[in-house]
Design a protein around this motif. Structure first.
Motif, PDB file in Angstrom:
ATOM      1  N   UNK A 249       0.745  -1.130   0.032  1.00  0.00           N
ATOM      2  CA  UNK A 249       0.046  -0.087   0.020  1.00  0.00           C
ATOM      3  C   UNK A 249       0.920   1.173   0.099  1.00  0.00           C
ATOM      4  N   UNK A 250       1.978   1.257   0.580  1.00  0.00           N
ATOM      5  CA  UNK A 250       2.570   2.424   0.889  1.00  0.00           C
ATOM      6  C   UNK A 250       3.285   3.058  -0.540  1.00  0.00           C
ATOM      7  N   UNK A 251       2.832   4.260  -0.981  1.00  0.00           N
ATOM      8  CA  UNK A 251       3.237   4.768  -2.337  1.00  0.00           C
ATOM      9  C   UNK A 251       3.952   6.205  -1.966  1.00  0.00           C
ATOM     10  N   UNK A 252       3.799   6.655  -0.818  1.00  0.00           N
ATOM     11  CA  UNK A 252       4.459   8.065  -0.811  1.00  0.00           C
ATOM     12  C   UNK A 252       5.372   8.005   0.295  1.00  0.00           C
ATOM     13  N   UNK A 253       6.853   7.925   0.124  1.00  0.00           N
ATOM     14  CA  UNK A 253       7.615   7.754   1.138  1.00  0.00           C
ATOM     15  C   UNK A 253       7.609   8.880   2.232  1.00  0.00           C
ATOM     16  N   UNK A 257       5.114   7.460   8.715  1.00  0.00           N
ATOM     17  CA  UNK A 257       5.302   7.831   9.954  1.00  0.00           C
ATOM     18  C   UNK A 257       4.592   7.065  10.871  1.00  0.00           C
ATOM     19  N   UNK A 258       5.210   6.465  11.938  1.00  0.00           N
ATOM     20  CA  UNK A 258       4.274   5.945  13.006  1.00  0.00           C
ATOM     21  C   UNK A 258       3.213   5.138  12.707  1.00  0.00           C
ATOM     22  N   UNK A 259       3.757   4.402  11.597  1.00  0.00           N
ATOM     23  CA  UNK A 259       2.528   3.230  11.243  1.00  0.00           C
ATOM     24  C   UNK A 259       1.464   3.882  10.116  1.00  0.00           C
ATOM     25  N   UNK A 260       1.631   5.292   9.710  1.00  0.00           N
ATOM     26  CA  UNK A 260       0.945   5.874   8.526  1.00  0.00           C
ATOM     27  C   UNK A 260       1.547   5.806   7.403  1.00  0.00           C
ATOM     28  N   UNK A 261       0.772   5.617   6.578  1.00  0.00           N
ATOM     29  CA  UNK A 261       1.067   5.689   4.828  1.00  0.00           C
ATOM     30  C   UNK A 261      -0.120   6.467   4.222  1.00  0.00           C
ATOM     31  N   UNK A 262       0.442   6.426   3.025  1.00  0.00           N
ATOM     32  CA  UNK A 262      -0.606   7.105   1.846  1.00  0.00           C
ATOM     33  C   UNK A 262      -0.294   6.304   0.684  1.00  0.00           C
ATOM     34  N   UNK A 263      -1.872   5.748   0.081  1.00  0.00           N
ATOM     35  CA  UNK A 263      -1.454   4.768  -0.786  1.00  0.00           C
ATOM     36  C   UNK A 263      -1.558   5.340  -2.319  1.00  0.00           C
ATOM     37  N   UNK A 264      -1.537   4.706  -3.412  1.00  0.00           N
ATOM     38  CA  UNK A 264      -1.325   5.505  -4.518  1.00  0.00           C
ATOM     39  C   UNK A 264      -2.551   6.344  -5.135  1.00  0.00           C
TER      40      UNK A 264
END
Length: 300
Positions: A249-253, A257-264
């Motif tokens: 899922x992670x698409x925005x390095x 942070x702290x388990x948060x990610x942004x997908x594509x």
């Protein structure tokens, strides 16, 4: 058990909001789930020492988590919550269902902003969309009791801005990642509507891990984009499951942070251990968490 828990960001008033919703919704309760530690906070967090960190709102059997933080993010209508007032839930009495809807609408609309007036539409005899005093968006609908039932609360994802016309792609992607997933209703725009192309998703609902979600491509043109104002927390059984979701899922390095990610598509997710509350009781757990991107259970 609810595997995916929507998280809503509040500006220092999550406890107040929890109490408001608990009084506005029937069969709802609010409680503080965790507090900020008294020491070892980063400089920008020191004013929160001892205050609520997360507040849990239970609406019937559906859980929302409120994050008590600063003004960095605010919820917007890109992720809203559909509330289905099905007459079946009121012993088949459509008048009681409508009256309950009207009562909740009055509470949520007070001090808020009406996005779509409460009235009859082609898809519902009684529907309205409101952004309440805290910025949280709700779609209240008197539903037709015919057909497959849906739960009272369904998160609804509006694909606009940089994710315009990508709802179908997103639904296919999300349902490929989660077990016990399927697509329910899927209706297309028959002709271009605002920024929505012909064939884009006018409305769809689908299940992830057995939970219902809704999605649509924005046909009105408002520039709502996804951010951390509303995120989706995924409770994972172990490190292997955390690793699998994170990798997929992670698409925005820069968002990690702290388990948060942004997908594509720009949607924010939190990929966390299911026993997060237990892990946070360990010495210096908060400090350790703040140093991580992907959460590593062994490093708490």
């Amino acid at each position: 058990m609810q595997k995916i828990i929507p998280n809503i960001w509040f500006n220092k008033n999550a406890e107040e909001a929890g109490q408001f919703y608990a009084s506005a919704f029937p069969n709802a309760t609010s409680s503080v789930g965790a507090r900020y530690p008294e020491t070892d906070l980063l400089d920008f967090q020191k004013d929160f020492a001892g205050q609520a960190l997360v507040v849990n709102l239970e609406i019937e059997d559906y859980r929302l988590t409120f994050i008590n933080a600063g003004p960095e993010f605010t919820p917007n209508p890109s992720i809203s919550f559909m509330l289905n007032f099905d007459p079946v839930r009121f012993e088949g009495d459509a008048d009681r269902a409508r009256a309950s809807l009207d009562q909740l609408w009055a509470a949520l609309a007070e001090g808020g902003n009406v996005l779509m007036p409460l009235q009859e539409y082609p898809f519902s005899a009684h529907y309205g969309w409101v952004q309440d005093r805290y910025g949280v968006s709700w779609q209240l609908m008197l539903t037709d009791p015919a057909g497959e039932p849906r739960p009272f609360v369904i998160p609804s994802i509006l694909f606009g801005s940089q994710a315009q016309n990508r709802a179908r792609e997103a639904i296919e992607f999300y349902t490929s990642l989660f077990e016990d997933s399927r697509i329910g209703t899927l209706a297309d725009y028959p002709a271009p509507t605002g920024p929505a192309q012909a064939g884009a998703v006018m409305f769809a609902d689908f299940q992830l891990a057995g939970q219902w979600f809704a999605a649509m491509d924005n046909g009105a043109g408002e520039g709502f984009g996804f951010d951390c104002g509303v995120s989706l927390e995924v409770d994972c059984a172990d490190q292997a499951e955390i690793d699998r979701f994170w990798e997929a899922m992670s698409a925005v390095p820069e968002a990690e942070q702290c388990g948060w990610l942004a997908d594509k598509f720009g949607v924010s997710w939190q990929i966390v251990p299911a026993n997060m509350d237990e892990l946070m009781q360990r010495p210096d757990a908060f400090k350790h968490m703040m140093q991580m991107k992907k959460l590593v259970i062994a490093d708490f």
